[in-house]
Design a protein around this motif. Sequence first.
Motif, PDB file in Angstrom:
ATOM      1  N   GLY A 154       0.833  -1.192   0.000  1.00 22.45           N
ATOM      2  CA  GLY A 154       0.000   0.000   0.000  1.00 22.45           C
ATOM      3  C   GLY A 154       0.864   1.237   0.000  1.00 22.45           C
ATOM      4  O   GLY A 154       1.700   1.403   0.890  1.00 22.45           O
ATOM      5  N   HIS A 155       0.709   2.081  -0.995  1.00 24.07           N
ATOM      6  CA  HIS A 155       1.500   3.311  -1.119  1.00 24.07           C
ATOM      7  C   HIS A 155       3.004   3.030  -1.079  1.00 24.07           C
ATOM      8  O   HIS A 155       3.780   3.789  -0.502  1.00 24.07           O
ATOM      9  N   GLY A 156       3.410   1.899  -1.663  1.00 25.07           N
ATOM     10  CA  GLY A 156       4.823   1.569  -1.733  1.00 25.07           C
ATOM     11  C   GLY A 156       5.384   0.886  -0.512  1.00 25.07           C
ATOM     12  O   GLY A 156       6.584   0.592  -0.462  1.00 25.07           O
ATOM     13  N   VAL A 157       4.547   0.603   0.494  1.00 28.99           N
ATOM     14  CA  VAL A 157       4.988  -0.034   1.740  1.00 28.99           C
ATOM     15  C   VAL A 157       4.434  -1.452   1.805  1.00 28.99           C
ATOM     16  O   VAL A 157       3.227  -1.667   1.626  1.00 28.99           O
ATOM     17  N   GLN A 158       5.304  -2.438   2.049  1.00 31.24           N
ATOM     18  CA  GLN A 158       4.867  -3.819   2.224  1.00 31.24           C
ATOM     19  C   GLN A 158       4.130  -3.954   3.559  1.00 31.24           C
ATOM     20  O   GLN A 158       4.517  -3.339   4.550  1.00 31.24           O
ATOM     21  N   MET A 159       3.091  -4.797   3.569  1.00 31.57           N
ATOM     22  CA  MET A 159       2.285  -4.895   4.786  1.00 31.57           C
ATOM     23  C   MET A 159       1.660  -6.273   4.915  1.00 31.57           C
ATOM     24  O   MET A 159       1.268  -6.900   3.929  1.00 31.57           O
ATOM     25  N   ILE A 160       1.575  -6.738   6.170  1.00 31.31           N
ATOM     26  CA  ILE A 160       0.822  -7.951   6.486  1.00 31.31           C
ATOM     27  C   ILE A 160       0.056  -7.693   7.768  1.00 31.31           C
ATOM     28  O   ILE A 160       0.531  -6.981   8.665  1.00 31.31           O
ATOM     29  N   SER A 161      -1.138  -8.265   7.847  1.00 32.62           N
ATOM     30  CA  SER A 161      -2.004  -8.029   9.002  1.00 32.62           C
ATOM     31  C   SER A 161      -3.002  -9.165   9.113  1.00 32.62           C
ATOM     32  O   SER A 161      -3.433  -9.738   8.088  1.00 32.62           O
ATOM     33  N   MET A 162      -3.390  -9.485  10.338  1.00 30.94           N
ATOM     34  CA  MET A 162      -4.454 -10.463  10.532  1.00 30.94           C
ATOM     35  C   MET A 162      -5.758  -9.957   9.916  1.00 30.94           C
ATOM     36  O   MET A 162      -6.614 -10.754   9.506  1.00 30.94           O
ATOM     37  N   GLY A 163      -5.877  -8.635   9.811  1.00 34.94           N
ATOM     38  CA  GLY A 163      -7.073  -8.065   9.196  1.00 34.94           C
ATOM     39  C   GLY A 163      -7.238  -8.435   7.737  1.00 34.94           C
ATOM     40  O   GLY A 163      -8.336  -8.309   7.178  1.00 34.94           O
ATOM     41  N   LEU A 164      -6.166  -8.908   7.085  1.00 34.92           N
ATOM     42  CA  LEU A 164      -6.247  -9.342   5.693  1.00 34.92           C
ATOM     43  C   LEU A 164      -6.721 -10.777   5.574  1.00 34.92           C
ATOM     44  O   LEU A 164      -7.066 -11.228   4.483  1.00 34.92           O
ATOM     45  N   LEU A 165      -6.712 -11.516   6.684  1.00 31.88           N
ATOM     46  CA  LEU A 165      -7.001 -12.956   6.660  1.00 31.88           C
ATOM     47  C   LEU A 165      -8.373 -13.305   7.207  1.00 31.88           C
ATOM     48  O   LEU A 165      -8.786 -14.466   7.133  1.00 31.88           O
ATOM     49  N   ILE A 166      -9.082 -12.339   7.773  1.00 30.38           N
ATOM     50  CA  ILE A 166     -10.403 -12.592   8.341  1.00 30.38           C
ATOM     51  C   ILE A 166     -11.382 -11.564   7.782  1.00 30.38           C
ATOM     52  O   ILE A 166     -10.984 -10.531   7.248  1.00 30.38           O
ATOM     53  N   ASP A 167     -12.669 -11.836   7.935  1.00 32.12           N
ATOM     54  CA  ASP A 167     -13.683 -10.871   7.532  1.00 32.12           C
ATOM     55  C   ASP A 167     -13.635  -9.666   8.460  1.00 32.12           C
ATOM     56  O   ASP A 167     -13.319  -9.786   9.657  1.00 32.12           O
ATOM     57  N   ALA A 168     -13.981  -8.509   7.913  1.00 32.51           N
ATOM     58  CA  ALA A 168     -13.863  -7.256   8.663  1.00 32.51           C
ATOM     59  C   ALA A 168     -14.680  -7.276   9.956  1.00 32.51           C
ATOM     60  O   ALA A 168     -14.275  -6.679  10.956  1.00 32.51           O
ATOM     61  N   ASP A 169     -15.816  -7.966   9.970  1.00 30.78           N
ATOM     62  CA  ASP A 169     -16.686  -7.963  11.152  1.00 30.78           C
ATOM     63  C   ASP A 169     -16.448  -9.151  12.072  1.00 30.78           C
ATOM     64  O   ASP A 169     -17.155  -9.317  13.073  1.00 30.78           O
ATOM     65  N   SER A 170     -15.462  -9.993  11.754  1.00 26.96           N
ATOM     66  CA  SER A 170     -15.224 -11.191  12.565  1.00 26.96           C
ATOM     67  C   SER A 170     -14.308 -10.870  13.737  1.00 26.96           C
ATOM     68  O   SER A 170     -13.183 -10.397  13.534  1.00 26.96           O
ATOM     69  N   PRO A 171     -14.758 -11.132  14.975  1.00 27.51           N
ATOM     70  CA  PRO A 171     -13.879 -10.884  16.129  1.00 27.51           C
ATOM     71  C   PRO A 171     -12.861 -12.005  16.292  1.00 27.51           C
ATOM     72  O   PRO A 171     -13.101 -13.156  15.921  1.00 27.51           O
ATOM     73  N   MET A 172     -11.704 -11.652  16.826  1.00 33.67           N
ATOM     74  CA  MET A 172     -10.669 -12.642  17.115  1.00 33.67           C
ATOM     75  C   MET A 172     -10.851 -13.093  18.562  1.00 33.67           C
ATOM     76  O   MET A 172     -10.383 -12.438  19.498  1.00 33.67           O
ATOM     77  N   ILE A 173     -11.542 -14.208  18.757  1.00 36.19           N
ATOM     78  CA  ILE A 173     -11.815 -14.707  20.106  1.00 36.19           C
ATOM     79  C   ILE A 173     -10.762 -15.759  20.428  1.00 36.19           C
ATOM     80  O   ILE A 173     -11.016 -16.973  20.449  1.00 36.19           O
ATOM     81  N   TRP A 174      -9.544 -15.287  20.669  1.00 39.51           N
ATOM     82  CA  TRP A 174      -8.397 -16.153  20.917  1.00 39.51           C
ATOM     83  C   TRP A 174      -7.768 -15.807  22.252  1.00 39.51           C
ATOM     84  O   TRP A 174      -7.693 -14.630  22.629  1.00 39.51           O
ATOM     85  N   ARG A 175      -7.296 -16.842  22.932  1.00 39.91           N
ATOM     86  CA  ARG A 175      -6.499 -16.609  24.127  1.00 39.91           C
ATOM     87  C   ARG A 175      -5.073 -16.213  23.727  1.00 39.91           C
ATOM     88  O   ARG A 175      -4.665 -16.378  22.583  1.00 39.91           O
ATOM     89  N   GLY A 176      -4.319 -15.725  24.713  1.00 40.19           N
ATOM     90  CA  GLY A 176      -2.994 -15.188  24.456  1.00 40.19           C
ATOM     91  C   GLY A 176      -2.064 -16.080  23.669  1.00 40.19           C
ATOM     92  O   GLY A 176      -1.474 -15.646  22.675  1.00 40.19           O
ATOM     93  N   PRO A 177      -1.907 -17.380  24.045  1.00 39.03           N
ATOM     94  CA  PRO A 177      -0.977 -18.237  23.301  1.00 39.03           C
ATOM     95  C   PRO A 177      -1.339 -18.397  21.830  1.00 39.03           C
ATOM     96  O   PRO A 177      -0.460 -18.434  20.972  1.00 39.03           O
ATOM     97  N   MET A 178      -2.629 -18.481  21.508  1.00 41.29           N
ATOM     98  CA  MET A 178      -3.043 -18.621  20.117  1.00 41.29           C
ATOM     99  C   MET A 178      -2.723 -17.357  19.332  1.00 41.29           C
ATOM    100  O   MET A 178      -2.218 -17.404  18.202  1.00 41.29           O
ATOM    101  N   ALA A 179      -3.008 -16.206  19.932  1.00 39.17           N
ATOM    102  CA  ALA A 179      -2.729 -14.937  19.265  1.00 39.17           C
ATOM    103  C   ALA A 179      -1.227 -14.746  19.063  1.00 39.17           C
ATOM    104  O   ALA A 179      -0.778 -14.269  18.011  1.00 39.17           O
TER     105      ALA A 179
END
Length: 349
Positions: free
Chosen positions: A151-176
């Motif tokens: 994006g705008h010449g910057v490489q990026m990775i995010s969990m937000g790219l792998l899940i639906d925008a409205d899906s909550p991440m209901i994970w405990r600490g070790p999983m996250a």
Amino acid sequence: MGQTPLDQAVAERWQIQGHIWTLETAVPYPARSRHAEWTQALSPLLAQGLQAAGVAGARVVLHWQTRIAAHAVRPGNPLLPGVKNIIAVASGKGGVGKSTTAVNLALALAQEGAHVGILDADIYGPSQPMMLGVNERPHSDDGKTMQPLVGHGVQMISMGLLIDADSPMIWRGPMATQALDQLLRQTQWKDLDYLIVDMPPGTGDIALTLSQRVPLTGAVIVTTPQDIALLDARKGLRMFEKVNVPVLGVVENMAVYCCPNCGHAEAIFGEGGGQTMAQDFGVPLLAQLPLAAHIRAQTDAGQPTVVSQPDSPAARLYLQLAQRVGRAIASQGKDYSHKFPSIRVSSDT
């Protein structure tokens, strides 16, 4: 911050053609916007020096180049493939503009001449896809690793790219924590001078694990001036100290509000908090950034200030921040681990 342009620069090569002397000069941090200013200041001085040495009528032309090196990290944390330096942008609490600061810092470093990436480490509240205007899914060429999006010449990775925008991440600490480690190490970063890590707020499992396991070159602490934000920001800074990660400095965000109608400026969150914190810990105050509606609107629209209004006062503050962060890293020890020869022991010796 009182260094002159040549304090860290290296003269690479002189070329002489008649009375024109061309000097190729390498600077160890990105500062493209300063090259014209430095050329104007230094060319006459170098020409005078040559004339004093007996070179008549010399005219100096400076060519600036950026040479960013990998810098040393804590022993036991080898550098990531394709990444020279990793910078954590952290805060003790949410709501202080850490992600906005991180994305504009990354874009400013790129605009100044560096290859830059962003790891969105806020697993539960990823915001970098929206801020960079990226909404595609990353693809894999081998079924094991991912290609970063750009994006705008910057490489990026995010969990937000792998899940639906409205899906909550209901994970405990070790999983996250495990998911974040996979994002970091299974992304095929491409020749990055700097990887900016947009840290989650606080000093919980994810922040602590990142600080201990990731080869961080340094950390930038973002706070707002009021006491409640400073209280948590100080804890975040202490965390990096305890795990031996250099703190590059403090950014005071939302330092002052300027009314767009009348121009009246008011420090609605208090004054001097970031400066006091920096002095207390003996680290630089890297920037004091304004509270402005257009900064928020631009990042929400996927067009952060540095790219949407590159000549604005706010964008210039982000460029200054990028230069100061780059200069702070350049002053640290370099990483020579990859230069050591392999040692073989056999019964014949």
